[in-house]
Enzyme design. Structure first.
Site, PDB file in Angstrom:
ATOM      1  N   HIS A 189       0.824  -1.207   0.000  1.00 37.12           N
ATOM      2  CA  HIS A 189       0.000   0.000   0.000  1.00 37.12           C
ATOM      3  C   HIS A 189       0.860   1.259   0.000  1.00 37.12           C
ATOM      4  O   HIS A 189       0.643   2.191  -0.781  1.00 37.12           O
ATOM      5  CB  HIS A 189      -0.937   0.008   1.218  1.00 37.12           C
TER       6      HIS A 189
ATOM      7  N   CYS B 251      35.807   3.250 -24.610  1.00 36.89           N
ATOM      8  CA  CYS B 251      35.080   3.414 -23.353  1.00 36.89           C
ATOM      9  C   CYS B 251      36.010   4.101 -22.358  1.00 36.89           C
ATOM     10  O   CYS B 251      37.079   3.582 -22.051  1.00 36.89           O
ATOM     11  CB  CYS B 251      34.573   2.086 -22.815  1.00 36.89           C
TER      12      CYS B 251
END
Length: 804
Positions: A423, A759
């Site tokens: 909830h 990279c």
């Protein structure tokens, strides 16, 4: 009958009569049961029946008076008005003509399922579960109802629950007239999940909106504990594109602690349900098996596809499921449109980043991706809610729908219990408020014990799957980036990433895939154990170390399977997030001292004076000291490609010094079922040693691409230890010698028709370096996510210049 409609008679056009929940159940029962989706039979008591209750009881005018002058910010007054409204309906009761119809329909269900059959009695308001408005649990649900007396009582209580405090607040906030909203009741056969398990499914990732996964949560017993956040459930991700092709596409499994389960009440007790403790052995295993996970994912995809056709647009769904412990069958018991991520503007990327850090007080599951700081307020009971001030950070054991008026005013929410479908999680997501659920400290102390009212704290949900609550009010940045009309350069712009928890979030940044996915993060953070210690535990001499290893690997068929399973799931999450773009995975590149820091590592590693140039990369993979460990890495990669179907995974070999090493590694991959070219497999090599460039033609015989590691290449070209403080000023990728090496690497790759990429951070740190790479014709540049957008713009600009 006047007030009863069976599921087989109901369509989505009946929302005004039976409410969203019942309309959806009816639509699915009619259209999807024939497609193999199991849905229990049942019927709806229409909203006309609700109005009949009010009119026959003569209470409509009094109800309207009760709502006059309502101020929902006055929590105490809201509570009094809600209670009065509910009592008016309860006292009015169910008229005899209506009850006769309900009784007759229940008798028919008993004929189908057996005498005195147990049913679920669920509220279905005419303004809930619509594609643009849905809050969790506004009205009541009653489980394990059987017999006339219990059924009649549950029905009137459902009608009265239209005036719970949270339902009243919801209507006020969404500008619904209280007296133009009716309530229907769904009465359906109970699924005996009290003897098995149940949970919630979303057909997207609830935190990032990533659309290509099904997220399944589950726990033992009836589903209320999962929805209410009383348990930390198991979680499973299934990748949609490859499950549709017939693969076992479970890319992630998280074991929740599942401490309690809700079962039927005892015969002598008035309580219809009760919570009992889950035995330790059950807590340590998943509540459903892989076949059941895939069955649920299949149901969810069918439901999403059906409603997408119905609404004529892509429609993610929020679904409840239950497994029957008597028959072993799995059922869908509810489905509604997902209303948070599916409504978000996907053209704006909002990124929260902490500018400083302090000690984390507690951590748990992150809900959303925002950061908030403020004053903590611990609430231990619903009676204390009136003391909560707007903007404070709510700290609680768990939340229920009665807390929603206060949750709406909170700066952030932290709960001891709950998972992503609790909830607290659902409502926080609806409100756009960051939340950390299942929050405990490193010793298991819960947030309500660790944090005190008045403490200044920062709640961060911007660091991936794990949410942190830090001591103090920390500063942070919020960056908004428009993704509209942003062009794509010809140079492939990829990202460096190692943490699977942030992959779905970063996949939203415009990209061409992953140029460097590091295994080191997954091994050190998820697996934690040296692979050779898992293969040869007899060499681990310390009993305490073995206890740690046994604790981590408990529940697995073997210690080796623990490694393969964890690694394949981590890589699977990365490959799925960027699918079908390539994800280049670098095999493990720890240095010997770093391997030794893994649990049990000290028994398998040699001590080296210069680990940077020592036993690392390709040299380990074919050596007797690590060959078996490399085999486990290969098994994980094979599972990702062949079982999960993620063939966008490209393997990359680091620190390959010689041609012979390269040839041996390719043979070792083949031995482990990873053959270049088979099923489209490509194998790259890190181009980070001068010898890789000097012999690039020869290396090209064994590898499909070269990824330039600018850090190591600069270090080895200039002869500088990149970690040396005294020489740090001399370390510069823009050095003319380094650039000459880069040119030779790019041209050599082109000459051999091989992929070339880089990279490293240099292109983001130095815009002129990115320009240099583009001019040289590099095919891809891979950067850290925070630098990707800025560098992409620079690359676009450079490409435009070159065209002129």
């Amino acid at each position: 009958m006047k007030y009863i409609q069976w599921f087989e008679e109901i369509t989505m056009d009946d929302v005004p009569v039976v409410g969203g929940k019942n309309a959806s159940l009816g639509e699915m029962y009619r259209k999807l049961v024939s497609e193999g989706v199991n849905i229990p039979n049942g019927f709806a008591v229409t909203a006309d029946a609700y109005w009949h209750v009010l009119e026959s009881g003569g209470i409509l005018d009094e109800l309207k008076k009760t709502m006059e002058g309502l101020d929902i910010t006055d929590v105490s007054d809201l509570s009094k008005r809600g209670k009065k409204a509910r009592n008016l309906i309860l006292d009015a009761g169910i008229p005899q003509d209506l009850w006769d119809e309900i009784k007759q329909a229940y008798d028919y269900l008993c004929e189908q399922y057996g005498p005195n059959t147990d049913v679920a009695v669920r509220s279905s308001a005419t303004a809930e579960d619509l594609p643009n408005a849905s809050f969790a649990g506004q009205q009541e649900t009653y489980l394990n109802i059987h017999g006339y007396h219990s059924l009649k009582d549950a029905c009137i209580r459902c009608f009265a629950s239209l005036f719970t405090d949270r339902a009243i607040t919801y209507r006020e906030n969404n500008n619904f007239d209280h007296f133009k909203v009716g309530l229907s009741i769904g009465i359906m056969k109970m699924v005996r999940s009290d003897l098995a398990s149940s949970g919630v499914i979303f057909t997207l990732d609830t935190e990032t909106g990533f659309r290509d996964v099904v997220l399944i949560t589950g726990s033992y017993g009836l589903g209320e504990n999962v929805v209410q956040g009383q348990v930390n459930p198991d979680e499973f991700y299934v990748f949609k594109p490859t499950i549709k092709k017939g693969y076992n596409s479970i890319i992630s499994k998280y074991l929740g602690n599942k401490e309690i389960k809700m079962v039927y009440g005892r015969g002598e007790s008035k309580a219809l349900t009760r919570n009992v403790n889950v035995p330790d052995a059950d807590r340590k295993r998943f509540c459903i098996n892989d076949d059941e996970i895939l069955t649920l994912a299949g149901y969810a995809i069918k439901i999403e596809d059906y409603y997408s056709r119905y609404y004529k647009k892509s429609q993610p769904m929020d679904i409840e499921w239950a497994k029957d412990g008597e028959t072993g069958q799995i059922f869908i018991v509810q489905a509604r449109p997902e209303t948070v991520q599916s409504q978000k503007d996907l053209d704006v990327l909002e990124t929260y980043t902490l500018k400083e850090k302090s000690s984390p007080l507690v951590k748990g599951k992150s809900i959303g991706d925002k950061i908030a700081s403020g004053t903590a307020h611990v609430i231990s009971d619903v009676s204390e809610l009136s003391s909560f001030k707007p903007g404070e950070i709510l700290i609680a054991d768990t939340t229920t729908p009665d807390w929603e008026p206060v949750m709406k005013t909170a700066g952030a929410i932290v709960t001891n219990k709950g998972g992503r479908t609790s909830h607290a999680a659902i409502v926080s997501r609806e409100l756009g408020v960051p939340a950390v659920v299942g929050a405990v400290d490193e010793n298991g102390l819960e947030s309500t014990e660790k944090i005190q009212t008045g403490n200044k704290i920062t709640v961060s949900c911007a660091e991936g799957d794990v949410g942190y609550v830090y001591d103090g009010e920390l500063s942070y940045d919020v960056e908004k980036t428009s993704l509209k009309e942003m062009g794509r350069p010809e140079t492939k712009m990829m990202m460096n990433i190692g943490n699977p928890e942030i992959a779905f979030s970063y996949a939203r940044i415009p990209n061409d895939g992953v140029g460097l996915a590091r295994l080191e993060f997954i091994i050190s953070s998820y697996i934690k154990v040296h692979p050779m210690a898992l293969i040869h535990p007899e060499k681990v001499e310390d009993e305490n170390v073995m206890k740690k290893i046994d604790g981590l690997t408990a529940g697995y068929s073997s210690r080796e399977e623990y490694f393969v399973d964890k690694l394949s799931q981590g890589v699977g999450m990365l490959a799925a997030a960027f699918y079908p773009n390539p994800v280049v995975v670098r095999m493990s590149d720890f240095k010997s001292n770093e391997y030794a820091n893994l649990i049990g590592g000290e028994y398998f590693e040699i001590k080296e004076n210069n680990p940077m140039l020592g036993f690392r990369g390709a040299s380990r993979y074919t050596h007797d000291n690590y060959r078996e460990g490399f085999s486990l890495e290969c098994k994980a990669m094979k599972r990702v490609r062949n079982e999960m179907g993620l063939t966008n995974l490209v393997i990359m070999i680091p620190f390959c010094r010689t041609i012979k090493e390269g040839e041996n590694v390719i043979k070792e991959l083949e031995k482990n079922g990873l053959k270049r070219g088979e099923n489209g497999l490509e194998v790259y090599v890190m181009c980070e040693i001068p010898n890789n460039i000097l012999l690039i033609d020869e290396f090209s015989e064994f590898f499909d691409g070269f990824s330039i590691g600018s850090n190591d290449l600069t270090q080895l070209t200039l002869g500088i230890d990149r970690d040396s403080d005294i020489l740090s000023k001399e370390f510069d990728e823009r050095d003319s010698g380094v650039k000459k090496s880069l040119c030779a690497a790019i041209q050599g790759a082109k000459r051999n028709n091989r992929h070339s990429g880089l990279c490293g951070q240099a292109p983001s740190d130095y815009p002129e370096f990115a320009e240099f790479l583009v001019k040289e014709g590099i095919e891809s540049i891979s950067l850290n996510p925070d630098a990707l957008m800025k560098t992409t713009l620079k690359v676009l600009e450079t490409e435009e210049k070159l065209k002129k």
